[in-house]
Structures are given as C-alpha cells and as structure tokens.
Design a protein around this motif. Structure first.
Motif: not given
Length: 532
Positions: A238-249
């Motif tokens: 969950k932590e890394w999914i949230e971090i990755e979603r802050q990135s661009k497409q």
C-alpha cells in the motif's frame, strides 16, 4: 471457483508457460536433421538436403521474431487485464500456432505458425516471472521464478524424446505428430490457471484492496487473517502504490527517465547476455555440432539427448540454493565457466579439425570434422557448457529482472527486458547456420568473448537482490520520495536471505534487512514495530 494458494502449486502450473518455449526448441533441433523433414521442405537441386542455411535460420528464428513483438505488447495486456489472464491468452495462442505448424504444407506456412507460437512464448516468458515474483515470498522467490527455467529444460527434454520416437514414423507424420502434441501442455496451462489467484500487487494497483489482502492471506498467511507477515506485506504494498501514484503516467518511456534508466539497462542486459552465452542456439543446432564430432544417425540423436538430461538435472541445484547463494555469484561463476568451454571447443575444432567442403554427411553447416580424442573432447565440452549454464544464467535470467522494478512499472519493464531476449534469440537463430557454414569453429570464439564481457559487466553493475522484498529492492535505487540517490557499488551489496526467512516465519522483532547505503535516519523510519 475455489482458488489454491500453495506457492509451489502456483509455480508448478504457471511455469508450463516457460515449458512451451522448451518444447519449441527441441521440436526443431530433433527434427531438422531427419530425412522426412529434409525431403519435405527441400529447396536445393539435390533431393532431401532440406532448406538452405539462410532459410533454415529464418525458420528457426521466426518463433523468436513473434516472441519479440508479443513480449513488448504483453506489458500492456498484463497491466490492463491482469497477469493471470495474460498467461491464459498465451495458452490459447499457442494452440492456434500448433495447429498451423502441424498442418504446414510449405515453408511459408511453417514460418507463419511458428510466428504465432512465438506470440504465446513472448507473452508467457515475460509475464510468468512477473506473476510468480509478485506472489512468492522473498525467501522462496528465486527458486519459484527460477522454476520457469526448469520447466523450459523439461520441455526441451520431453519434446526431444517425443520427436526422436516419431522420427521412426514414415512420411510427414515424423514431424507433424510431435508438432501437434505440443498443444497438450498449453491446454493444461489454460485450465490450470483457472484455479490460481491473481497477483496481489496487480490487484492493489487496481484498488482491489480486499482481494489483494485475501490473496496474501491465502498464499502467505496460510489462511490466517491475523498473520503478522501478511500485515507487513500488505502495508508495504500500500505504501509503495501510493508513492508510485505520485509519479507521472507510466509508459515505456518512463523506463528511460533518470529515475529508472539504470534498472532498465540491468534488466535488459540480463536477458541479452543470457542469449549471447550461445546456449539456446547450441540447443537448436546441437546436431550440427555433434555431426562435426563424427556422430551420425541414432547415435547423433541419442548423444544430443544427453545434454537435455544434463540441462534438467543441473537446473535443480539453482532451485535449491539460488536464494542462499544470491544472484551475483551465480552469474559470475556461470559466465566464467562457459567462456572456458567455448574457448576450448574453438581450440579443438580449429587445431584438430579437418575442413570438409560441402559439409559432413551432406550437412552444410558442418564444415569441419574431428575424430578420435578430439571428437570426444568436443562432446565433453558441449556437455560441460550446458552443465555450467543450467544452474546459473538459465534460471537467474528469469529471476533477476522482475526483482528490479516497482509495482506500477514491473509488467512493462519485464516485458521490455524480455523483448531483448527474443530480439537476440531471433538474430542468433538466424546467424548460427550461416556462421557454422562460413566461419566454422570461430563461432565459438564469438560467444566466448561475449561471456568474458558479461562477466565484467555483472561484476561492476549488477547489485544483489536476493532475500529482499520487492519494495525493498526499489529502496536500493531510490528513496521513498523518488529522489535519485546513489547506493553502494554493486559488488558490495549483500544477500539477506536468512533475515527474510526469519521474518516470514513471524519473527518481526529483529532488525529489518538493509543495504549498506541506508542512512540511520531512514532505517529508524522504516523499522517495524516489535510485536508482542
């Protein structure tokens, strides 16, 4: 439908996708030297001499060409529809390709069927490692993903003996029957996947959190919803999914941004180097090599089959010890040993070989022949080469790339890395027959030099990933904010197998595994709380 969560069962079914590639390899290597094949697909003025060297290279390489295109597309399919459905789609495509291949009326139809078969192999070879790596616990991830290579070796051996048995059939049945029988494992794969769960990390990427947790409980918690290992794994995902979603497409272009370019090059070259060892082309064309060593007829085919048995048996040590030993030492030892046997074979064929214009026994690709002790040495070195590849580059080339990338990028990144495998498989499959015909024994020197180059590359650039959860591998390359940071040199990275094994057993009270480059502040921030 009831889903089964035993990780060994999950691996045993899904790796059949890798076995399909093995079936393809030996279905060609065992058949291309048989009379029915040579007569039916003959191109020259002399009857029963088979296709020209260039055309035979094209026939062999056509499967890899289809695999290259499909492996690139598989990332989109896998990210959109799931790892499991992508593998099932590959199984359906394989059956279609086998129908066309087994019914081939000419070389063009044979090539079309093999290209379609390649679509399946491209999808499965890219996405099966992703699927298993996203389900397997860290301490077992190496052996479970590496089992794909074991399935390939089993596919090679089983199909070789099927083809050998069918070689005694009269007429076109000698090659049509084995090509048709290739459909059976794909059918088993399709229906077997229906009882397996989807990747928990893919489910998380689609915000299907309840299903993600259920799969983790099923596969890692053994049905215990209160398992501390499941709680920790779920929190990290969950932590890394949230971090990755802050990135661009996320797209394929993302692989070439400064944040990911290092991992992209490592994953890509893992697959490229595995081809440049020369293993697969030696598998395809081993009958040419043993013809140069003076073997003919049934003796030729039986001697060729021994290397397939060696391939199966010698892959087992990797499945047992790959997580304990680590990725780096395994790759380095394998490339050094393979370089040795390749150079020795080049020296024997070059120093003791007798040129045979027109080829030995009409095999155009066997332009040199050795006899006596030199012949036995060539055969022995060929076996030792296989025994060196099987427990090293064979399994690790599939294990390593999926471990390098974050969840959102893993499907596309592994697809891109695997496309490098198939691009070079295509090129080398096309290159080897003319190479044996023109530069003869010097072909071995080419691959020997590649083995030396990959040894240097691995030593300086490939970090150790064994024993680390996938989210912690990401931490080796960047911090949670996504800021580029430089870790320790690759040759100083460690294997944390033992620590991971204790944590999977529920002991979360000890220190978390860390690479040497983590700061004390960061270690404190990521330290799990003690569970009483």
């Amino acid at each position: 439908m009831k889903k089964f969560g035993n990780v060994y069962l999950i691996a045993a079914i899904s790796i059949i996708g890798g076995g399909l590639f093995g079936f393809d390899i030996s279905s060609m290597s065992a058949i291309i030297a048989t009379q029915p094949y040579l007569c039916y697909f003959n191109q020259g003025d002399v009857p029963c001499t088979g296709p020209t060297s260039n055309v035979q290279g094209g026939i062999t390489a056509s499967m890899a060409g289809g695999s290259w295109l499909a492996s690139l597309c598989s990332g989109f399919v896998s990210d959109r529809f799931g790892r499991k459905r992508a593998i099932m789609l590959g199984a359906v495509i394989w059956v279609i390709g086998c129908i066309i291949v087994s019914a081939s009326q000419n070389i063009a139809m044979l090539i079309v069927g093999r290209v379609i078969n390649g679509f399946c192999v491209g999808i499965c070879s890219a996405q099966v490692p992703v699927y298993i790596s996203e389900i397997a616990p860290p301490s077992k991830r190496g052996r479970l993903v590496g089992a794909q290579q074991w399935a390939i070796t089993w596919g090679i051996m089983i199909m070789f003996f099927i083809s050998y048995g069918c070689s005694f059939l009269k007429g076109t049945g000698a090659f049509r029957v084995p090509w048709a029988l290739q459909m059976i494992p794909a059918i088993v794969l399709f229906f077997g996947m229906t009882i397996l769960p989807e990747s928990p990390r893919w489910l998380a990427s689609k915000d299907r959190w309840d299903e993600c947790r259920d799969v983790l409980v099923l596969t890692h918690g053994h049905g215990d919803v209160n398992s501390p290992w499941v709680a920790r794994e779920f929190a990290e995902i969950k932590e890394w999914i949230e971090i990755e979603r802050q990135s661009k497409q996320i797209s394929y272009l993302t692989l070439f941004t400064p944040r990911y370019i290092n991992r992209t090059h490592i994953g890509l070259f893992t697959q490229i180097w595995s081809q440049l060892t020369g293993m697969n082309v030696m598998m395809y064309y081993i009958t040419y090599v043993f013809t140069m060593a003076g073997l003919t007829g049934n003796t030729l085919l039986v001697s060729s089959s021994i290397q397939y048995v060696i391939n199966v048996v010698m892959t087992v040590p990797a499945l047992i010890w790959i997580d304990r030993v680590g990725r780096r030492p395994t790759l380095l030892v394998g490339s050094c040993l393979m370089a040795t046997w390749l150079f020795v074979n080049a020296g024997i064929l070059g120093g003791k070989g007798t040129p045979v214009p027109g080829g030995v026994n009409g095999i155009k690709e066997a332009q040199v022949q050795v006899t006596g002790a030199a012949s036995k040495a060539v055969i022995a070195c060929s076996y030792l080469f296989v025994a060196s590849y099987a427990p090293t580059w064979g399994p690790v080339s599939w294990i390593y790339p999926p471990e390098l990338y974050p969840n959102e990028l893993r499907g596309k990144a592994v697809a891109f890395a695997t496309s490098g495998n198939w691009a070079f498989n295509f090129a080398l499959g096309y290159f080897v027959p003319p190479a044996f015909e023109t530069i003869t024994w010097r072909t071995y020197i080419v691959f020997g030099v590649f083995c030396v180059a990959m040894t240097i590359h691995v030593f300086f650039m490939f970090p150790e990933t064994a024993g680390k959860p996938l989210e912690e591998v990401t931490e080796m390359f960047e911090d949670p904010a996504g800021i580029k940071y430089i870790g320790t040199p690759a040759w100083k990275t460690k294997n944390f197998y033992s620590s991971t094994l204790r944590m999977e057993g529920g002991d979360l009270s000890g220190k978390r595994m860390h690479s040497d480059d983590e700061s004390p502040e960061r270690r404190e921030a990521t330290e799990p709380e003690k569970i009483v």
